[in-house]
Scaffold this active site. Structure first.
Site, mmCIF file in Angstrom:
data_model
loop_
_atom_site.group_PDB
_atom_site.id
_atom_site.type_symbol
_atom_site.label_atom_id
_atom_site.label_comp_id
_atom_site.label_asym_id
_atom_site.label_seq_id
_atom_site.Cartn_x
_atom_site.Cartn_y
_atom_site.Cartn_z
ATOM 1 N N HIS A 8 1.871 4.334 -2.882
ATOM 2 C CA HIS A 8 1.969 5.787 -2.673
ATOM 3 C C HIS A 8 3.380 6.268 -3.068
ATOM 4 C CE1 HIS A 8 -1.809 6.715 -0.725
ATOM 5 N NE2 HIS A 8 -1.630 5.869 0.265
ATOM 6 N N HIS A 67 0.833 -1.204 0.000
ATOM 7 C CA HIS A 67 0.000 0.000 0.000
ATOM 8 C C HIS A 67 0.878 1.269 0.000
ATOM 9 C CE1 HIS A 67 -3.774 2.220 1.038
ATOM 10 N NE2 HIS A 67 -2.909 3.074 1.534
ATOM 11 N N GLU A 68 1.770 1.359 0.983
ATOM 12 C CA GLU A 68 2.632 2.552 1.050
ATOM 13 C C GLU A 68 3.592 2.565 -0.142
ATOM 14 O OE1 GLU A 68 1.717 4.818 3.171
ATOM 15 O OE2 GLU A 68 0.363 3.445 4.225
ATOM 16 N N GLU A 114 -4.503 7.630 -3.277
ATOM 17 C CA GLU A 114 -5.000 6.409 -2.639
ATOM 18 C C GLU A 114 -5.232 5.313 -3.676
ATOM 19 O OE1 GLU A 114 -4.843 5.902 0.394
ATOM 20 O OE2 GLU A 114 -6.112 4.173 0.793
#
Ligand code: ZN
Length: 499
Positions: A267, A263-264, A293
């Site tokens: 980003h 997830h990060e 996101e």
């Protein structure tokens, strides 16, 4: 002054602001990862000092002068984009009177402290007065920002430029009823997805080895970023060549770290891929929070939770996993990662129920800001909506209305960006299937090809384009909830065997 000289002076002025921003990001990253406990108080003062310096530049006559000057100069598109962005920054920095800005910042500190106590004691009454004040100040802020027009729209612009409540009110109800239908089908299914398979002991160091390799595989540049540990995972992009992400390790649930890092990492790919031409300028930011996101979710869910991903990474996983995991097949792992279960807590929610948590917050925020709901009735309305959408009722305030810090921190209008992220990701993934056969790329672990495809089309322009404009250029369509509905339906009807 000649045009060339003006241009150089403008870029230098923006660079100065950017250096303040990078400095603030680094101070904040340090506050979340390294700082000794006694350092907090002084740190808060230093952060306050530099924030004020930055605000002075953003609201200065110079800022106004340059934005007016370069908006009129159409010979350089980049400078014109910069000028428009500076106009936005100047407007938001000057529309709010400094007395209100100060009262707002102070109320955030008070509300966050009250929220923390209230949450620990599961006692909404402790938070209510601070929340009430926070809502009043947010209303005043929204009236300044939006010139007295739709309050929610004015707040939404801060995170999702160009988005309106009118659009959300068309998209969300359609998605909401589809999700509630899907959830009912999953609930009626005879299939039981067993998570015990994957919640066995898994040492942190071994989880970390997998995380680092996965970051390399997706195209994260370790020489332009780093992975650390923090209680709440985050991404701080100081600069495209210095992007800090964090994760947390739970030795009885490897999903926290592995999916947290994907997830990060998503980003971070966005942050590492801003074009050279916009670096050190205010355009070196994601187009919106929702698109930011969407990239985290694309890598975490669409790629990281796919069948193809787990077959491709079975060997990597087993190389580092303890003995108890060695007999589990890739397919069993894939299935175990997809248990759907309505839960009270947003951050623990699965792909189907997550957006239901968001929609109830969105509806409540609108009511609060329009004085259509009082803080006295808030917990009851929260509980009613949770029951209506998720089929469960919070037994206490801690697991209900007190679970998120957002309202205490002044993040009104932010929640919708999470669900927009899901919708953007679904629509972008569908384009990736059509254009580059993304599923075979995942199956063959050729993940950097996906990153390379997205960079010129999505990442590199930063804030030069509005989110809906980027999405339309990328997918040839306006935003539609059907892609998310179809993605979830196809995935979960196979796992839960319903029609
Ligand atoms: Zn995120």
């Amino acid at each position: 002054m000649t045009y060339e000289k003006e241009k150089q002076a403008f870029l230098n002025f923006l660079q100065e602001q950017n250096y303040y921003k990078q400095n603030l990001q680094l101070l904040q990253w340090d506050s979340h990862t390294q700082i000794p406990i006694q350092g907090y108080e002084q740190r808060a003062e230093v952060i306050g000092y530099f924030s004020e310096k930055l605000h002075q530049l953003q609201s200065s006559e110079q800022m106004k002068y340059y934005s007016d000057y370069f908006i009129d100069q159409s010979k350089d598109a980049l400078l014109q984009n910069l000028a428009y962005e500076c106009q936005n920054i100047y407007d938001s920095a000057t529309k709010i009177p400094s007395s209100l800005a100060k009262a707002y910042a102070m109320q955030i500190s008070k509300a966050e402290a009250a929220w923390e106590v209230a949450r620990n004691e599961s006692n909404y009454a402790q938070f209510k007065p601070a929340l009430q004040k926070m809502i009043q100040l947010t209303q005043a802020k929204a009236d300044c920002l939006g010139d007295g027009k739709n309050r929610y729209d004015a707040l939404l612009q801060q995170w999702e430029p160009g988005m309106t409540t009118q659009t959300l009110d068309q998209l969300f109800p359609k998605l909401r009823s589809a999700l509630i239908d899907l959830l009912a089908k999953v609930n009626h299914s005879q299939i039981i997805v067993d998570e015990q398979l994957i919640t066995q002991h898994f040492p942190s160091a071994q989880q970390k080895a997998i995380c680092l390799q996965l970051l390399t595989n997706i195209g994260f540049d370790h020489t332009a970023g780093r992975l650390d540990t923090s209680e709440h995972p985050f991404t701080f992009g100081l600069h495209a060549r210095d992007v800090r992400i964090t994760t947390r390790y739970d030795e009885t649930d490897f999903r926290q770290s592995i999916f947290g890092v994907l997830h990060e990492g998503g980003h971070a790919l966005y942050e590492q891929s801003f074009g050279k031409d916009i670096q050190n300028t205010p355009l070196a930011e994601a187009s919106s929070m929702g698109l930011h996101e969407s990239q985290a979710l694309l890598w975490e869910n669409w790629i990281g939770r796919s069948e193809e991903f787990w077959s491709a990474n079975e060997a990597l996983f087993k190389k580092h996993a303890p003995a108890s995991f060695q007999t589990i097949t890739a397919n069993e792992l894939y299935t175990a990662l997809h248990r759907v279960q309505p839960s009270l807590i947003r951050v623990d929610a699965d792909e189907i129920t997550y957006s239901l948590h968001i929609m109830l917050r969105y509806e409540i925020e609108k009511l609060l800001l329009n004085d259509e709901l009082s803080v006295d009735d808030l917990p009851a309305v929260w509980n009613e909506k949770t029951q209506a959408y998720l089929g469960i009722t919070p037994p206490n305030d801690r697991d209900g209305v007190l679970q998120d810090i957002h309202w205490a921190s002044g993040y009104f209008g932010y929640f919708p960006t999470y669900t927009l992220g899901f919708m953007y990701a679904a629509q972008i993934f569908q384009t990736l299937e059509r254009e580059i056969d993304i599923r075979s790329l995942i199956a063959n672990n050729q993940l950097t090809t996906i990153h390379d495809w997205l960079t010129p089309r999505l990442y590199q322009s930063g804030k030069s384009k509005l989110p809906l404009q980027l999405l339309e250029e990328l997918t040839n369509e306006t935003l539609r909830p059907e892609y998310l509905i179809n993605y979830l339906t196809e995935k979960y009807q196979t796992i839960y065997q319903f029609k």
